[in-house]
Each structure stands twice: as C-alpha cells, then as structure tokens.
Design a protein around this motif. Structure first.
Motif, mmCIF file in Angstrom:
data_model
loop_
_atom_site.group_PDB
_atom_site.id
_atom_site.type_symbol
_atom_site.label_atom_id
_atom_site.label_comp_id
_atom_site.label_asym_id
_atom_site.label_seq_id
_atom_site.Cartn_x
_atom_site.Cartn_y
_atom_site.Cartn_z
ATOM 1 N N UNK A 177 -22.253 -7.692 -8.087
ATOM 2 C CA UNK A 177 -21.361 -7.080 -9.167
ATOM 3 C C UNK A 177 -20.670 -6.013 -8.713
ATOM 4 N N UNK A 178 -19.633 -5.648 -9.288
ATOM 5 C CA UNK A 178 -18.715 -4.302 -9.012
ATOM 6 C C UNK A 178 -19.328 -3.103 -10.066
ATOM 7 N N UNK A 179 -19.625 -2.361 -9.157
ATOM 8 C CA UNK A 179 -20.110 -1.144 -9.859
ATOM 9 C C UNK A 179 -19.367 0.134 -9.614
ATOM 10 N N UNK A 180 -19.273 0.939 -10.610
ATOM 11 C CA UNK A 180 -18.705 2.218 -10.331
ATOM 12 C C UNK A 180 -19.549 3.086 -9.517
ATOM 13 N N UNK A 181 -19.021 3.635 -8.609
ATOM 14 C CA UNK A 181 -19.906 4.658 -7.676
ATOM 15 C C UNK A 181 -19.028 5.546 -6.865
ATOM 16 N N UNK A 182 -19.439 6.598 -6.331
ATOM 17 C CA UNK A 182 -18.657 7.270 -5.412
ATOM 18 C C UNK A 182 -18.351 6.630 -4.176
ATOM 19 N N UNK A 183 -17.654 7.047 -3.369
ATOM 20 C CA UNK A 183 -17.001 6.234 -2.123
ATOM 21 C C UNK A 183 -18.109 6.499 -1.294
#
Lengths: 397, 196
Positions: B41-47
């Motif tokens: 799944x695509x999750x928002x996260x810092x680099x």
C-alpha cells in the motif's frame, strides 16, 4: 524497438545508460551505473559540469539539438544531442550507439511489455519466422542485456527474454537468470525458446538447478509427428529435441506455455496436434494459438503462411474443444475478433505489445474494439488473419 | 538455392540418414514458482525514517547497547530466522558530538544491514558491504551538495573536512543543528534517500 537519431560527443563505444532527471541524480547515482541526464539550460548544465569536475565520470548529458554546444570550463563532459529530448523518459534504459548515431530504448517503465533481445542466431529456421535468424556471433547482446538489467530502476512484474534462440548460450544464459534474481527481485522471466538445448542434460542441469527467479517457458510446437513439426521449423530432428526439452522442464517443475502459430501446414493437423498435447503434455500451463505475423520469413513463404482464419473456424472450435476436454487452458493471441468465431472471442487476449499495436479505420465503429487485440502496426503492408470487419454485436465477456 | 524446402514431400526427401534420437531426462524438483503479486500500500511517510539512516552519526556508536539487544532478539528464533524491526528508533539523531576515535567495524549491525539489503532494489548495487554503503551515501550527499554549489571538492565518498563544512553550511541555511553529520533531518532536506 524505439530508436532515436542522435549525435554524440566524447562517447567512444556502445554504452547502456539509465535516463535520470537531474533532480533524482543524487538519489539514483551509483558507481557501477551510467546515467543519461537530459539538460536544457545553462545553469543545469553547470550543475553537471561541477559534478564531472568533482570526479564523476559516469554521467552523460542529453542536449536538445537547437541549443548550441555548451562549452564547459570545468572539463570534458560526454554528450548526446537529439531533436526531442522529451522522447526520453526517466527510468528508460537506453543503449547509446555512437557508431550508428542512434539511441535505442531497451526498456521503458511505462510500457506494459518489457523484453530484452538476446541473440539473432537460431537453430531452427521456421518458415513463418518474424525475426529471421543470422549466423554472426552476436554474444555482445548477452553482455548488453546483463548491463541493461543492472540499469533498471524498478523491477517490472514480467521481463521477456527473446531472440533468436536464447538457449544457444547454453549455461551462459544462467548469468541472465541470476542477474534478474539479484537486481530485479520479484520479476518473472518469460523466455521464448524452442527448448531444444534442454535435451542436453549438462545444459539443462546448469540452467535449471536451484533457480532463484521464476521463469515461464514459451515453447512452440507445430505437429504431433516429427516430420510435421520438423517441416514447419525446417530442421530435421528438432521435434525430438523440443519434446525432450519439454519433459525436462516438467521434471524441474517449470511452467510451460506451448505456442502454436496458425499457418496452413499447422491448421491442417491442428485437432490432432491438440489431442496429442492433451494426451502427452497434460502438465503444460496453457496453450497459445497465435496468428501469424506477416513479416520476415512469412512473406517469403506466403503460400503456407497466408491463411484466412474465417475459413478455419470449425477447425479452431474443434481444437479448442479438444483442449477443453483435457483441461488445458487455451489463449488466442494476435487474432482480431473479426477473424474468429463468436464462441472463441472470450479466449482471445490483447496480446500485441503496445508499441506495435494499432487499429484499422473499420475498428472505429466495432463493438468489440475494447476487447480485441487489434492489429500489428505493419498490417497494412501485408495480409491479416482475415479481412477486417466491424462487429456490430456486443457480447458479454 | 532456396533457404526453405517448402513442400512436405521435398522436406521429407531431404531427411538425413541418421537423425539423432534424443532422450528424456529426469531432473530434481526445482523450487516452486509462486509469485507474490500483492502490492505494497502507498503510505505517506518522510523520505527517510531515523531507522533507515544507517550512518546518521558517523564515528559515533552511542547506540551499541541497543544493537546488543537486537542480536539477542535475532538469535532467539528457532528454525527460520525472523527479525522484527524495533518499534523505537535505533539510530536516533545524534545528540553526541563526534568523538575522536575512529570507527571500527561493528558486527552487531550486520543483521540489520542484511535485512535491509533484501529490501533494496533498482539501485544497481544489491550486494554491498556496510562500508561500501557508507561510501555511496556520502557520495550521494556530495552530489546533492555539489548541485547546490555548496561543495566544490571531489565526489570522493570520504566525509572529510570540506564535506562537513558544506554540510554545516547547508544545516545553517536550514536552521538545523550544525554538526556536519548526515542526520536523517539533513538527508530529508537534501532529498537524498538513505542507502540501505
């Protein structure tokens, strides 16, 4: 394969590179790879120049032709110039060929089909071959393929390996399998081969023992008796070796797709061939019945290869029925719906690679267009599977 | 003479006296070829999370004790080795100043490194030692700093004085603590992915 005309500066030999935007270079840079960075302005060029003077030697700049050569104060930067740099996409794996002033896009992330061409040599001489074999040693293609695999940014779901006959490399082909396992984890290989070399136990053992990457084997079979198959592939003894190779693949529990190209000598025996496969190779994953591409040797052997499939509708239906009885899944490939009986439409797949697929003007009004594989882009130059017709009828699929 | 014998009878007439019969070969069972087609799944996260950054604190190994606890965690499994990522960040942003001792190889970092290695793809460098990864990460930071024209030296993979000076300069511009180290915060601001 996509090919672009370029001019090159300070590139001495054919080189595989990955197209990378300047913004991503710091993230993607690795010492073992070569990068092609499209640049269209002086400040960006200067950024590359600073990197080159800082010691990076694996960066080539792609400049638009209309911009005059940028002279770098800080060192000699390898460059290519091309009319439309926007034709390059980030992540493209390209081969820059200074001797031929050309650039080939080997792999592109946005494609749905990815394939690497391993050799143009073949030990068969099929009468409908779309890629007529040559004899010259072209093993540099194997090294280039290995390099291309290292340059891929994101592992694709599937990677085709094609030729020619890739198995002519023998155990050297294992290098490609292992490179895919190492650099492209999760990628499934699809190998187009006649399987003949696998009849040599030394070759099959070195290729198949302890494989770390999944491979689907796409093997053609054209007859249920040796002389029938050997006639189509124009090589005595090929049938025995291919059958031996198929049994070897099954011994190693490898998934096999049998491929049958529908030309006249094959259609004449198709029901018998399908019954033969059902009885003797019940383990194959599926069987693909394929329309003949009117290119290459097929043009030279037009009397055998040009068929109007609508005349063979009952043969096709009967053959598919026989395979159904043996529970072997059937795929119909490269055949538009208008060349098939309605009962077989659900078996037809959209099999023509996106870069060579097209539709005729009759197709614009066809109710089946969205389910249909369409036509090869060179269909106008020669014959097709049948006269193109627009289908009015919608069928639930 | 034509390359093809394009009738069946002509082809049969050309059959050589001896066509070698090949033979079927048995082979051992190869591995199964099941493919996992599931997608992450695509999750928002810092680099980069702090745990991604193996080289946040060059020369400083202040987190040795936590490594040791990992090792015991790692070796505790029987049969198939499994390794769970710790819930708390291990490689926290360094609060210690770099000590004068030079770094030595640290065996307790190996399980973590090999674990990350398996997850790496598309970098053209799947099997690197920890020190090679460190060199690559420094080179990528140097490339990013060169782009910004904060660094004019050689892209060497050596975290030397000019590189640290450039890092301090960048950290000063960003308002970070000016320690000249490849902290996770600094990597994220530079847009450099931590080498794993």
């Amino acid at each position: 394969m996509r090919s672009l005309t370029i001019s090159t500066v300070r590139i001495t030999q054919r080189t595989v590179m990955r197209v990378t935007q300047l913004e991503n270079l710091a993230n993607e840079w690795a010492p073992s790879l070569h990068f092609l960075v499209p640049v269209a302005s002086r400040p960006k060029f200067d950024e590359i120049a600073r990197m080159t003077s800082g010691g990076l030697s694996n960066i080539t700049v792609a400049l638009p032709t209309e911009i005059k050569t940028m002279r770098s104060r800080m060192g000699a930067i390898p460059m290519i110039r091309l009319d439309k740099p926007e034709e390059l996409q980030p992540g493209d794996v390209v081969a820059v060929n200074p001797a031929h002033h050309s650039l080939q896009v080997l792999l592109r992330e946005s494609d749905t089909h990815h394939a690497l061409f391993l050799t143009n040599r073949c030990n068969n001489n099929c009468m409908m071959c779309s890629q007529p074999p040559t004899r010259q040693d072209d093993s540099w293609l194997l090294e280039e393929a290995l390099s291309a695999i290292r340059h891929v940014r994101h592992a694709p779901a599937r990677l085709g390996l094609t030729g020619g006959e890739p198995l002519l490399y023998g155990e050297d082909l294992r290098k490609v399998f292992d490179a895919v396992a190492e650099y492209l984890p999760g990628t499934q290989i699809e190998l187009l081969t006649n399987g003949r070399q696998l009849s040599d136990p030394a070759v099959s053992a070195s290729l198949l023992n302890g494989l770390r990457t999944p491979i689907s084997w796409f093997v053609p079979l054209y007859g249920h008796a040796d002389f029938l198959h050997d006639f189509v592939v124009q090589m005595h003894g090929a049938f025995d070796e291919t059958l031996s190779g198929l049994l070897c693949l099954q011994a190693y529990r490898q998934p096999i797709q049998l491929r049958v190209v529908l030309i006249e000598p094959v259609l004449k025996v198709l029901p018998q061939l399908c019954a033969f496969i059902g009885r003797n190779f019940p383990f194959v994953r599926e069987l693909a019945l394929m329309g003949c591409e009117p290119v290459g040797f097929a043009l030279a052997n037009r009397t055998q290869c040009e068929v109007n499939l609508t005349h063979w509708a009952s043969t096709l239906e009967h053959s598919v029925h026989l395979l159904d009885q043996h529970a072997i899944p059937v795929l119909l490939m490269n055949i538009p719906h208008c060349a098939l009986p309605k009962a077989l439409w659900s078996r037809a797949t959209q099999s023509i690679s996106d870069w060579k697929q097209t539709y005729a003007h009759e197709c614009a009004t066809c109710a089946q267009k969205k389910h249909c594989c369409g036509l090869f882009s060179w269909h106008k130059k020669s014959w097709g599977s049948a006269p193109i017709a627009s289908i009015k009828e919608e069928i639930a699929s | 003479m034509s390359r093809f014998k394009n009738t069946l009878s002509l082809f049969l007439a050309s059959i050589p006296m001896l066509v070698g019969r090949s033979y079927a070969i048995a082979g051992p069972d190869a591995g199964t070829t099941n493919i996992d087609t599931s997608y992450d799944p695509i999750t928002l996260r810092p680099l980069n999370y702090p745990t991604d950054n193996l080289f946040a604190s060059h020369r400083s190994h202040s987190s040795h004790s936590s490594h040791a606890s990992h090792s015991s965690h790692y070796s505790g499994s029987s049969g198939s080795p499994s390794y769970e990522l710790p819930k708390t960040p291990v490689y926290a942003s360094p609060t210690t100043t770099p000590s004068s001792t030079t770094s030595t190889s640290n065996s307790s970092t190996v399980p973590l490194a090999t674990l990350r290695e398996q997850a790496q793809t598309g970098q053209g460098t799947p099997s690197m030692t920890l020190s090679e990864k460190r060199i690559l990460q420094i080179m990528r930071v140097q490339i990013a700093l060169t782009r910004l024209d904060l660094y004019q030296g050689r892209i060497s993979g050596d975290l030397d004085a000019p590189t640290k000076k450039a890092l301090v300069l960048f950290q000063h511009v960003k308002g970070f603590s000016e320690n000249g180290l490849m902290t996770t915060e600094t990597l994220n601001a530079l847009g450099v992915l931590a080498v794993q």
